[in-house]
Scaffold this motif. Structure first.
Motif, PDB file in Angstrom:
ATOM      1  N   UNK A 165      71.421  35.433-111.473  1.00 47.66           N
ATOM      2  CA  UNK A 165      70.490  35.510-110.346  1.00 47.66           C
ATOM      3  C   UNK A 165      70.778  34.407-109.332  1.00 47.66           C
ATOM      4  N   UNK A 166      70.987  33.200-109.821  1.00 44.01           N
ATOM      5  CA  UNK A 166      71.296  32.090-108.921  1.00 44.01           C
ATOM      6  C   UNK A 166      72.569  32.365-108.139  1.00 44.01           C
ATOM      7  N   UNK A 167      73.599  32.824-108.841  1.00 39.32           N
ATOM      8  CA  UNK A 167      74.873  33.069-108.184  1.00 39.32           C
ATOM      9  C   UNK A 167      74.755  34.119-107.097  1.00 39.32           C
ATOM     10  N   UNK A 240      64.614  27.324-111.026  1.00 40.29           N
ATOM     11  CA  UNK A 240      63.342  26.631-111.229  1.00 40.29           C
ATOM     12  C   UNK A 240      63.338  25.833-112.523  1.00 40.29           C
ATOM     13  N   UNK A 241      64.190  26.219-113.474  1.00 41.44           N
ATOM     14  CA  UNK A 241      64.252  25.530-114.755  1.00 41.44           C
ATOM     15  C   UNK A 241      65.462  24.606-114.838  1.00 41.44           C
ATOM     16  N   UNK A 242      65.917  24.103-113.701  1.00 41.28           N
ATOM     17  CA  UNK A 242      67.090  23.240-113.679  1.00 41.28           C
ATOM     18  C   UNK A 242      66.897  22.018-114.563  1.00 41.28           C
ATOM     19  N   UNK A 243      68.003  21.535-115.097  1.00 40.42           N
ATOM     20  CA  UNK A 243      67.953  20.321-115.904  1.00 40.42           C
ATOM     21  C   UNK A 243      67.476  19.154-115.037  1.00 40.42           C
ATOM     22  N   UNK A 244      66.484  18.445-115.519  1.00 41.82           N
ATOM     23  CA  UNK A 244      65.893  17.357-114.732  1.00 41.82           C
ATOM     24  C   UNK A 244      64.683  17.796-113.945  1.00 41.82           C
ATOM     25  N   UNK A 267      65.108  27.517-104.133  1.00 39.26           N
ATOM     26  CA  UNK A 267      64.710  27.467-105.536  1.00 39.26           C
ATOM     27  C   UNK A 267      64.442  28.881-106.012  1.00 39.26           C
ATOM     28  N   UNK A 268      65.137  29.295-107.066  1.00 35.67           N
ATOM     29  CA  UNK A 268      65.017  30.655-107.587  1.00 35.67           C
ATOM     30  C   UNK A 268      64.510  30.630-109.018  1.00 35.67           C
ATOM     31  N   UNK A 269      63.819  31.690-109.393  1.00 33.91           N
ATOM     32  CA  UNK A 269      63.436  31.882-110.793  1.00 33.91           C
ATOM     33  C   UNK A 269      64.487  32.771-111.427  1.00 33.91           C
ATOM     34  N   UNK A 270      65.326  32.248-112.340  1.00 32.14           N
ATOM     35  CA  UNK A 270      66.418  33.034-112.910  1.00 32.14           C
ATOM     36  C   UNK A 270      65.960  34.229-113.739  1.00 32.14           C
ATOM     37  N   UNK A 271      64.666  34.292-114.073  1.00 31.07           N
ATOM     38  CA  UNK A 271      64.175  35.392-114.893  1.00 31.07           C
ATOM     39  C   UNK A 271      63.724  36.592-114.050  1.00 31.07           C
ATOM     40  N   UNK A 272      63.601  36.392-112.739  1.00 31.24           N
ATOM     41  CA  UNK A 272      63.166  37.490-111.881  1.00 31.24           C
ATOM     42  C   UNK A 272      64.318  38.398-111.549  1.00 31.24           C
TER      43      UNK A 272
END
Length: 274
Positions: A165-167, A240-244, A267-272
């Motif tokens: 999703x991010x990509x 949204x769940x990025x490390x840090x 900022x994206x939610x990778x689960x959407x």
């Protein structure tokens, strides 16, 4: 001033600031590409007074209409073929914008609102929206002229087994911006994971053959890389769940790292689903 019921589209939060107009202008390409309306949303925040004088309410409404009118004029001046919708809502800005963007494909807000005019500082509304919205949130900083220098879209991928999703959001943005892409991945990978990741990245290169796509290793904290290369980046795409945590990027540490540049953040939610 016309009001419209929420529809699928791209939402731009309008508060009367120049930063909000920048966000509306940034959102045009997203709306045009997907063939959806650009929704200019202003929220009239309630006062703490137990009784609101009618003249006071009229002034607040007029201020809201004026803010939206300026944003509408700026968007229309681009002559882009975009359908524009206008909404003036009542409520707390964060909650109202979250509700307005519930069915949106993207929410765009300025990095600095009227209440957070400190140079280079992301306001609390933008920060809160980036951690809670159901769609990608773009925090837009004013784009300054950079001469002939071409700046990249940076996609931060913490888990190379995921991140599709991010990509895709990052590659789509890079196409709109005619920008190269740099994919930031963990520096240390096992050989088999590295080989698998390169195969996946080659697949993306074939899908986006017009883009200059390269992978770069992250030897430390992602924010450190972003700060060190900020002048060569125009947009950072993170999960949204990025490390840090997202808060490190859109809060005080990120404000300090990006103080002197105009790098925007998605900022994206990778689960959407896309």
């Amino acid at each position: 001033m016309l009001e419209h019921s929420p529809t699928h589209g791209v939402v731009a939060g309008i508060d009367g600031s120049q930063s909000a107009i920048d966000a509306a202008l940034w959102a045009i390409d997203e709306a045009v590409q997907h063939g959806v309306p650009l929704r200019l949303v202003h929220v009239i925040e309630p006062t703490d007074q137990p009784v609101i004088h009618p003249h006071g309410q009229s002034r607040r409404t007029a201020t809201a209409q004026d803010a939206v009118r300026h944003a509408l004029s700026a968007v229309e001046s681009t002559k882009r073929p975009v359908t524009i919708e206008v909404e003036i809502l009542q409520g707390r800005p964060v909650q109202a914008l979250l509700a307005a963007a519930r069915s949106a494909s993207m929410l765009c807000v300025g990095a600095r609102g009227l209440k957070h005019a400190t140079q280079g500082r992301i306001g609390s509304t933008a920060s809160a929206l980036s951690t809670a919205a159901h769609c990608p949130v773009v925090i837009v900083r004013l784009q300054r002229p950079h001469g002939s220098r071409i700046r990249a879209v940076l996609i931060e991928v913490d888990d190379t087994a995921k991140g599709a999703t991010l990509l895709q959001h990052g590659f789509d943005a890079a196409q709109r911006l005619s920008a190269p892409v740099r994919v930031l991945t963990p520096a240390r990978m096992h050989a088999d994971v590295q080989a698998q990741w390169q195969r996946r990245l080659d697949e993306w290169r074939r899908r986006y053959s017009d883009l200059d796509i390269a992978s770069v290793g992250n030897h430390g904290d992602g924010l450190e890389y972003i700060a060190a290369h900020a002048d060569a980046i125009q947009l950072v795409v993170v999960g949204r769940e990025r490390r840090g945590g997202v808060g490190a990027l859109v809060g005080a540490p990120g404000n300090a790292a990006l103080r002197d540049n105009d790098c925007s953040i998605m900022v994206c939610d990778p689960h959407n689903a896309l």
